[in-house]
Design an enzyme around this catalytic site. Structure first.
Site, mmCIF file in Angstrom:
data_model
loop_
_atom_site.group_PDB
_atom_site.id
_atom_site.type_symbol
_atom_site.label_atom_id
_atom_site.label_comp_id
_atom_site.label_asym_id
_atom_site.label_seq_id
_atom_site.Cartn_x
_atom_site.Cartn_y
_atom_site.Cartn_z
ATOM 1 N N TRP A 127 29.873 43.242 40.235
ATOM 2 C CA TRP A 127 30.900 44.478 41.234
ATOM 3 C C TRP A 127 29.791 44.726 42.445
ATOM 4 O O TRP A 127 29.998 45.904 43.032
ATOM 5 C CB TRP A 127 32.305 45.152 40.992
ATOM 6 C CG TRP A 127 32.996 44.092 39.111
ATOM 7 C CD1 TRP A 127 34.072 44.107 40.187
ATOM 8 C CD2 TRP A 127 32.855 44.158 37.852
ATOM 9 N NE1 TRP A 127 34.831 42.751 38.913
ATOM 10 C CE2 TRP A 127 33.437 43.550 37.484
ATOM 11 C CE3 TRP A 127 31.956 44.701 36.879
ATOM 12 C CZ2 TRP A 127 34.078 43.423 36.457
ATOM 13 C CZ3 TRP A 127 32.072 44.378 35.838
ATOM 14 C CH2 TRP A 127 33.154 43.619 35.287
ATOM 15 N N ASP A 128 28.452 44.862 41.744
ATOM 16 C CA ASP A 128 27.762 46.266 42.447
ATOM 17 C C ASP A 128 28.600 47.269 41.956
ATOM 18 O O ASP A 128 27.907 48.369 42.675
ATOM 19 C CB ASP A 128 27.427 45.929 43.534
ATOM 20 C CG ASP A 128 26.818 46.464 45.017
ATOM 21 O OD1 ASP A 128 26.135 46.677 43.995
ATOM 22 O OD2 ASP A 128 26.659 46.885 45.208
ATOM 23 N N TYR A 129 29.136 47.864 40.669
ATOM 24 C CA TYR A 129 28.875 49.218 40.506
ATOM 25 C C TYR A 129 27.689 49.669 39.403
ATOM 26 O O TYR A 129 27.489 49.618 38.527
ATOM 27 C CB TYR A 129 30.126 48.832 38.961
ATOM 28 C CG TYR A 129 31.375 48.705 39.717
ATOM 29 C CD1 TYR A 129 31.817 49.636 41.809
ATOM 30 C CD2 TYR A 129 32.187 48.838 39.425
ATOM 31 C CE1 TYR A 129 32.543 49.595 41.468
ATOM 32 C CE2 TYR A 129 33.898 48.549 39.528
ATOM 33 C CZ TYR A 129 34.111 49.011 40.711
ATOM 34 O OH TYR A 129 35.427 48.884 41.323
#
Length: 677
Positions: A308-310
């Site tokens: 999630w590109d977290y």
């Protein structure tokens, strides 16, 4: 009573140590963004006036292509009796703090045609004093900075001249460790950190380009000579195919313990992890290294197998807190999901329990999702964790209906919904929660304050066979993710007017009592004045990637995506004052004392990724001197709510015009359908 309490707080802060100076990017070495200066209080903050404005000259000196891809995110340091900062193009400038006039400037000559993958940006510089140097010797006090073309430069802090004893003629060129697709793929965007004569440098890469991306190597050098000391690859590979897990956000050091704390990013590519099974340690983690050797001390992962590109975007904050069982030295780490992890500084163990909870499964073909993710139990999330798709936002029924369609499209199973080929709604968005601006910690009140963003992204995976000549929708990012079975697109879930479709506030400042584990207050920050059609000012809050400044006087300062610096009451969250800026100040504010006066300064240069106007200013504010006073216009219009009142008639006319336009469009559509019948 209120003034008495504020007086005690100021006295306690002043007694806690020597006079505060803003010598580090985050204020102090621990990144608390708290100043013991307390001249500015809730009582006099509404009277603040502009002290001076400095223009870097970039709007004239740089090419239009550079300006269109620039982000002014720098926070000045107050060292050697000067304010020293970097422009997005890595020019280092020292200003007279009383007048804002330039004392010296140095341009490292980054090629104008570089086209950095994460745009032109420099968040700040680092200051270091050589305890061994003879007083007055050249470069006994120096400024070090990473550049967009992946160099580290060292300058004399008093003159701006390169330090000849550092590297080659004052600079060290960083080796990416692998062939680059183009020169701008590899850059340095955040300031280095220094402790025990060791300088540590992170890196930033263009995301979502390929599976075999360069490794996110963290590099350490002798701060005197530029000689290499050690390297550290955050990602444990064990035969997996992935790159990066780099450290693009600001780091923190504990010189007494000899530790450097790294906020690591996600492995590449961001949105498909089928070729990197497992948790992908030590990506998406807070990593503590022994700064003299690079040896791993401990690590804590905030997201397992990130798709999630977290990544961890914020500087780790070092503080001493009352945990309820006694005082402890901790690392506070805020995340894009809005979580706050509080870790023991010696061991990395959570101070309060962290639970592994099930998250949505059934990812794209070939994906290998983690069945659980870590959730803090003591501290509440700083942003909502669920998105109600039945409650779209809109200025009119027309764009509200369009938002309803946008929100209903694709997959949404709550937090950690995996990317999909039909398109997945990701909330908080990949730039949500707390970003690179980090948090502030008030050690007197034992309160954490953070800016947060609340909006949704739609992530869509594009099968490889369709990706070759794929044209993404207007306004969407495209990542080829070469080597993976899917490319990707990412777009803000937004109305036809470009506003987020989820209900506001889209940006809010949140204050949290760490010991009690509760939110004390939340305040919307920013209006749509400088981003909405026709300049309509709605009190919706704006996404907030930059951080806040907390002061012993009980006042919090922050910028937003509209062109104002704001002051808030630390006790209640009430907005106290707005100071107009040339363009939005999407940078962390700082403060200093000079000749008995407290100044608050912010870089106001706009932000190309946020779609704001671009400028080249540093602006300072202070309390009026005897005989000085704000204008009657500013007392009315620039006070909280003043502009909204002043623009109510204009705003009403604008909104009525928008509604009439929408009605006319619908009438034409109905007439067209009738004629077709």
């Amino acid at each position: 009573m209120r003034l008495w309490i504020a007086g005690i707080a100021v006295f306690a802060a002043l007694c806690a140590g020597p006079a505060f100076a803003w010598e580090h990017w985050g204020g102090d070495a621990g990144g608390t963004r708290f100043s013991s200066h307390g001249q500015i209080t809730p009582g006099n903050a509404p009277r603040l006036i502009e002290a001076w404005t400095f223009h870097t000259g970039d709007l004239v000196a740089r090419t239009p292509q550079q300006i269109r891809r620039s982000k002014f995110e720098a926070t000045p340091l107050f060292v050697e009796d000067s304010l020293i900062f970097c422009t997005p193009f890595n020019e280092v400038i020292a200003l007279d703090p009383a007048t804002g006039r330039a004392r010296w400037r140095y341009d490292p000559g980054v090629p104008a045609d570089l086209r950095p993958g994460n745009r032109w940006v420099c968040r700040g510089v680092t200051h270091w004093r050589d305890a061994r140097a003879t007083a007055g010797a050249a470069c006994a006090s120096r400024i070090v900075m990473g550049t967009n073309d992946a160099r580290v430069v060292a300058l004399d802090a008093k003159t701006g001249q390169p330090c000849s004893d550092f590297g080659k003629a004052g600079e060290v060129k960083l080796d990416p460790g692998a062939p680059l697709e183009y020169a701008g793929e590899f850059q340095v965007t955040s300031p280095p950190v220094v402790a025990r004569d060791v300088m540590v440098v992170g890196s930033s890469f263009a995301d979502n380009r390929r599976v075999d991306a360069p490794r996110g190597i963290v590099r350490a050098f002798d701060v005197r000579t530029g000689g290499a000391r050690w390297t550290f690859d955050p990602l444990i590979r064990d035969g997996i195919e992935a790159g990066h897990a780099n450290v693009w956000a600001p780091m923190t050091v504990d010189a007494e313990r000899g530790l450097v704390f790294l906020p690591t990013s996600s492995p590449s590519p961001d949105f498909f992890g089928g070729k990197r099974p497992g948790d992908n340690k030590h990506a998406n983690s807070v990593v503590a290294l022994k700064i003299e050797t690079g040896e791993l001390a401990w690590t804590f992962q905030t997201v397992h197998h990130d798709v999630w590109d977290y990544d961890v975007p914020a500087q780790p904050t070092l503080a001493r807190i009352d945990s309820g069982t006694g005082s402890r030295d901790v690392v506070i780490q805020a995340t894009k999901m809005g979580f706050v992890f509080v870790l023991d500084r010696e061991t990395g163990q959570p101070v309060w329990p962290v639970e592994e909870r099930p998250v949505p499964q059934s990812g794209a073909p070939g994906e290998s999702l983690s069945p659980t993710q870590p959730f803090p139990t003591h501290l509440p999330s700083l942003v909502p964790q669920q998105l109600d798709r039945t409650k779209p936002f809109g200025l009119t029924f027309w764009d509200r209906d369009a938002c309803g369609e946008q929100l209903r499209m694709g997959r949404y199973d709550g937090l950690c919904t995996p990317p999909s080929t039909e398109g997945s709604v990701v909330f908080p968005m990949t730039g949500g929660g707390v970003n690179w601006g980090g948090v502030a910690y008030d050690p007197v009140r034992q309160i954490l304050i953070a800016n947060t963003s609340r909006a949704a992204h739609r992530i869509t995976l594009i099968p490889r066979a369709q990706a070759q000549n794929y044209k993404p929708p207007s306004g969407a990012d495209f990542g080829p993710q070469r080597g993976a079975p899917f490319a990707m697109t990412r777009a803000l879930v937004a109305s036809p007017f470009g506003m987020p479709c989820n209900p506001p506030p889209w940006g809010a400042m949140v204050a949290v009592d760490l010991k009690a584990g509760k939110v004390l207050w939340e305040s919307s920050v920013g209006t749509t004045e400088d981003i909405a059609p026709l300049g309509l000012a709605l009190n919706t809050g704006t996404p907030l990637v930059s951080g806040v400044l907390a002061t012993a006087g009980g006042v919090i300062f922050t910028g937003a995506m509209d062109a104002y610096l704001r002051a808030f009451d630390a006790g209640s969250g009430k907005e106290l004052w707005q100071g107009r800026l040339p363009v939005p100040g999407i940078a962390n504010p700082m403060t200093y004392m000079l000749n008995g006066e407290q100044y608050v300064v912010i870089g106001a240069g706009g932000h190309s990724e946020a779609g704001t106007s671009i400028g080249d200013s540093i602006v300072a504010f202070r309390v009026p001197r005897d005989g000085e006073a704000p204008s009657l216009w500013s007392l009315y219009v620039d006070r909280p709510g003043g502009r909204l009142r002043a623009g109510a008639i204009v705003g009403g006319v604008m909104l009525a015009t928008l509604m009439l336009t929408a009605v006319q469009i619908l009438r034409r559509r109905r007439m067209g359908r009738a004629e077709a019948r």
